[in-house]
Design a protein around this motif. Structure first.
Motif, PDB file in Angstrom:
ATOM      1  N   ASP A 106       0.828  -1.205   0.000  1.00  0.00           N
ATOM      2  CA  ASP A 106       0.000   0.000   0.000  1.00  0.00           C
ATOM      3  C   ASP A 106       0.864   1.258   0.000  1.00  0.00           C
ATOM      4  OD1 ASP A 106      -2.105  -1.720   0.153  1.00  0.00           O
ATOM      5  OD2 ASP A 106      -2.673  -1.227   2.210  1.00  0.00           O
ATOM      6  N   THR A 107       0.331   2.310  -0.607  1.00  0.00           N
ATOM      7  CA  THR A 107       0.973   3.620  -0.573  1.00  0.00           C
ATOM      8  C   THR A 107       0.001   4.623   0.033  1.00  0.00           C
ATOM      9  OG1 THR A 107       0.217   4.133  -2.825  1.00  0.00           O
ATOM     10  CG2 THR A 107       2.415   3.160  -2.589  1.00  0.00           C
ATOM     11  N   LEU A 108       0.542   5.639   0.677  1.00  0.00           N
ATOM     12  CA  LEU A 108      -0.271   6.642   1.355  1.00  0.00           C
ATOM     13  C   LEU A 108      -1.107   7.432   0.356  1.00  0.00           C
ATOM     14  CD1 LEU A 108      -0.917   8.004   4.078  1.00  0.00           C
ATOM     15  CD2 LEU A 108       0.963   9.586   3.610  1.00  0.00           C
ATOM     16  N   LEU A 109      -2.419   7.524   0.613  1.00  0.00           N
ATOM     17  CA  LEU A 109      -3.333   8.264  -0.259  1.00  0.00           C
ATOM     18  C   LEU A 109      -3.817   9.557   0.395  1.00  0.00           C
ATOM     19  CD1 LEU A 109      -5.499   5.243  -1.497  1.00  0.00           C
ATOM     20  CD2 LEU A 109      -3.560   6.315  -2.678  1.00  0.00           C
ATOM     21  N   TYR A 110      -4.262   9.487   1.661  1.00  0.00           N
ATOM     22  CA  TYR A 110      -4.780  10.648   2.375  1.00  0.00           C
ATOM     23  C   TYR A 110      -4.219  10.666   3.790  1.00  0.00           C
ATOM     24  CZ  TYR A 110      -8.348   9.720  -1.213  1.00  0.00           C
ATOM     25  OH  TYR A 110      -8.987   9.440  -2.388  1.00  0.00           O
ATOM     26  N   ASP A 111      -3.587  11.794   4.167  1.00  0.00           N
ATOM     27  CA  ASP A 111      -3.098  11.894   5.547  1.00  0.00           C
ATOM     28  C   ASP A 111      -3.698  13.086   6.292  1.00  0.00           C
ATOM     29  OD1 ASP A 111      -1.788  14.065   4.483  1.00  0.00           O
ATOM     30  OD2 ASP A 111       0.234  13.321   4.881  1.00  0.00           O
ATOM     31  N   PHE A 112      -4.553  13.868   5.609  1.00  0.00           N
ATOM     32  CA  PHE A 112      -5.292  14.970   6.230  1.00  0.00           C
ATOM     33  C   PHE A 112      -4.403  16.063   6.800  1.00  0.00           C
ATOM     34  CE2 PHE A 112      -7.611  10.960   6.755  1.00  0.00           C
ATOM     35  CZ  PHE A 112      -8.652  11.215   5.885  1.00  0.00           C
ATOM     36  N   THR A 113      -3.147  16.087   6.388  1.00  0.00           N
ATOM     37  CA  THR A 113      -2.209  17.091   6.896  1.00  0.00           C
ATOM     38  C   THR A 113      -2.649  18.503   6.540  1.00  0.00           C
ATOM     39  OG1 THR A 113      -0.370  15.542   6.763  1.00  0.00           O
ATOM     40  CG2 THR A 113       0.187  17.876   6.849  1.00  0.00           C
ATOM     41  N   ASP A 114      -3.202  18.667   5.313  1.00  0.00           N
ATOM     42  CA  ASP A 114      -3.589  20.013   4.879  1.00  0.00           C
ATOM     43  C   ASP A 114      -4.966  20.416   5.378  1.00  0.00           C
ATOM     44  OD1 ASP A 114      -5.176  18.405   3.351  1.00  0.00           O
ATOM     45  OD2 ASP A 114      -4.466  19.132   1.410  1.00  0.00           O
ATOM     46  N   GLY A 115      -5.606  19.541   6.163  1.00  0.00           N
ATOM     47  CA  GLY A 115      -6.922  19.874   6.697  1.00  0.00           C
ATOM     48  C   GLY A 115      -8.009  19.896   5.642  1.00  0.00           C
ATOM     49  N   ASN A 116      -7.792  19.231   4.528  1.00  0.00           N
ATOM     50  CA  ASN A 116      -8.720  19.288   3.403  1.00  0.00           C
ATOM     51  C   ASN A 116      -9.699  18.125   3.441  1.00  0.00           C
ATOM     52  OD1 ASN A 116      -9.991  19.673   0.991  1.00  0.00           O
ATOM     53  ND2 ASN A 116      -8.254  19.058  -0.280  1.00  0.00           N
ATOM     54  N   LEU A 117     -10.998  18.439   3.520  1.00  0.00           N
ATOM     55  CA  LEU A 117     -12.031  17.413   3.465  1.00  0.00           C
ATOM     56  C   LEU A 117     -12.484  17.165   2.030  1.00  0.00           C
ATOM     57  CD1 LEU A 117     -14.289  18.075   6.572  1.00  0.00           C
ATOM     58  CD2 LEU A 117     -13.192  15.923   5.989  1.00  0.00           C
ATOM     59  N   GLY A 118     -11.833  17.780   1.073  1.00  0.00           N
ATOM     60  CA  GLY A 118     -12.236  17.647  -0.320  1.00  0.00           C
ATOM     61  C   GLY A 118     -12.112  16.240  -0.858  1.00  0.00           C
ATOM     62  N   VAL A 119     -11.326  15.377  -0.181  1.00  0.00           N
ATOM     63  CA  VAL A 119     -11.188  14.005  -0.642  1.00  0.00           C
ATOM     64  C   VAL A 119     -12.431  13.189  -0.333  1.00  0.00           C
ATOM     65  CG1 VAL A 119      -8.685  14.018  -0.377  1.00  0.00           C
ATOM     66  CG2 VAL A 119     -10.103  13.227   1.509  1.00  0.00           C
ATOM     67  N   LEU A 120     -13.321  13.723   0.499  1.00  0.00           N
ATOM     68  CA  LEU A 120     -14.512  12.999   0.886  1.00  0.00           C
ATOM     69  C   LEU A 120     -15.678  13.334  -0.026  1.00  0.00           C
ATOM     70  CD1 LEU A 120     -14.318  13.500   4.741  1.00  0.00           C
ATOM     71  CD2 LEU A 120     -13.392  11.636   3.391  1.00  0.00           C
ATOM     72  N   ASP A 121     -16.595  12.381  -0.173  1.00  0.00           N
ATOM     73  CA  ASP A 121     -17.802  12.630  -0.933  1.00  0.00           C
ATOM     74  C   ASP A 121     -18.609  13.746  -0.265  1.00  0.00           C
ATOM     75  OD1 ASP A 121     -18.628   9.257  -2.080  1.00  0.00           O
ATOM     76  OD2 ASP A 121     -17.057  10.656  -2.643  1.00  0.00           O
ATOM     77  N   PRO A 122     -19.414  14.485  -1.042  1.00  0.00           N
ATOM     78  CA  PRO A 122     -20.165  15.620  -0.472  1.00  0.00           C
ATOM     79  C   PRO A 122     -21.124  15.232   0.646  1.00  0.00           C
ATOM     80  CG  PRO A 122     -20.154  15.718  -2.863  1.00  0.00           C
ATOM     81  CD  PRO A 122     -19.588  14.380  -2.491  1.00  0.00           C
ATOM     82  N   ILE A 134      -9.430   8.366  12.324  1.00  0.00           N
ATOM     83  CA  ILE A 134      -8.806   7.704  11.175  1.00  0.00           C
ATOM     84  C   ILE A 134      -7.644   8.548  10.673  1.00  0.00           C
ATOM     85  CG2 ILE A 134      -9.198   6.879   8.798  1.00  0.00           C
ATOM     86  CD1 ILE A 134     -12.309   7.669  10.517  1.00  0.00           C
ATOM     87  N   ASP A 135      -6.586   7.886  10.240  1.00  0.00           N
ATOM     88  CA  ASP A 135      -5.454   8.607   9.661  1.00  0.00           C
ATOM     89  C   ASP A 135      -4.735   7.703   8.657  1.00  0.00           C
ATOM     90  OD1 ASP A 135      -3.802  10.742   9.208  1.00  0.00           O
ATOM     91  OD2 ASP A 135      -2.641  10.540  11.050  1.00  0.00           O
ATOM     92  N   ASP A 136      -3.979   8.343   7.772  1.00  0.00           N
ATOM     93  CA  ASP A 136      -3.097   7.653   6.817  1.00  0.00           C
ATOM     94  C   ASP A 136      -3.815   6.564   6.023  1.00  0.00           C
ATOM     95  OD1 ASP A 136      -1.154   9.311   7.751  1.00  0.00           O
ATOM     96  OD2 ASP A 136      -0.096   7.818   8.935  1.00  0.00           O
ATOM     97  N   ILE A 137      -4.889   6.943   5.341  1.00  0.00           N
ATOM     98  CA  ILE A 137      -5.602   5.992   4.484  1.00  0.00           C
ATOM     99  C   ILE A 137      -4.715   5.653   3.291  1.00  0.00           C
ATOM    100  CG2 ILE A 137      -7.665   5.604   3.079  1.00  0.00           C
ATOM    101  CD1 ILE A 137      -9.101   7.623   4.908  1.00  0.00           C
TER     102      ILE A 137
END
Length: 204
Positions: A37-53, A166-169
């Protein structure tokens, strides 16, 4: 390691398709990503844009928010996804995944994970004996892997109480058909080269 994984798998209540083509587990004290596996989302930038609306009552939590939340992820620390009471968050992967892993903090009985995959939805309920953020056995890495010809399309995190942390998806994508074709062609060329070398040695 195998014994730890086996014991951890038993601590989850699994419901859903019950198809043997998906394997899930939890490694206490582990850290994502694991395997290929490789890191996809770590939420470091505080961005919820990776989530569905459709996500509700969900936030990016950090140690600087001042609301008293304890960060269960001492390594590496920093921001993480926090699904609050009655909240949910869905991530749909851009590519089909063969495997996924993520850091699950303070595993609670009211945490519900739904794995969306080609065999149907697989629902994982948090460990009823968990919830202690200071206990390393209740913080670790969850993983899921599907068999050949199967794929994971997304994850839904939900919690009836505070909170699901949750972290480091992370994930490993299913190879594209073109990639498979290139790999097969590469194996064929390697085989041809080996046969030619053997012929040359025999002639010598």
């Amino acid at each position: 390691m195998k014994a730890a994984i086996a014991a951890a798998v038993a601590s989850f209540a699994i419901a859903g398709s019950a198809n043997a083509a998906i394997v899930t587990g939890f490694i206490p004290g582990g850290d994502a990503p694991i395997g290929t596996d490789t890191l996809l989302y770590d939420f470091t930038d505080g961005n919820l844009g990776v989530l569905d609306p459709g996500y509700v009552n969900t936030k990016i939590q950090s140690t600087t928010d001042g609301d008293g939340a304890q960060n269960p992820f001492s390594i590496p620390g920093g921001n993480y996804l926090d699904v609050l009471a009655g909240g949910s968050a869905t991530i749909t992967f851009d590519s089909l995944m063969r495997s996924i892993s993520f850091n699950w903090g303070s595993v609670d009985s009211y945490n519900t994970l739904t794995i969306h995959w080609s065999g149907g939805d697989e629902v994982v309920i948090g460990n009823p004996g968990g919830g202690d953020q200071s206990n390393p056995s209740n913080n670790g890495v969850f993983f899921a892997t599907v068999g050949a010809g199967e794929s994971i399309t997304g994850l839904t995190f939900a919690s009836s109480q505070n909170s699901f942390e949750i972290d480091d998806i992370s994930g490993s994508a299913v190879p594209e058909p073109a990639t498979w074709a290139m790999m097969i062609a590469g194996f064929g060329l390697a085989g041809t080269a080996l046969r030619r070398r053997r012929t040359a040695f025999a002639a010598a």
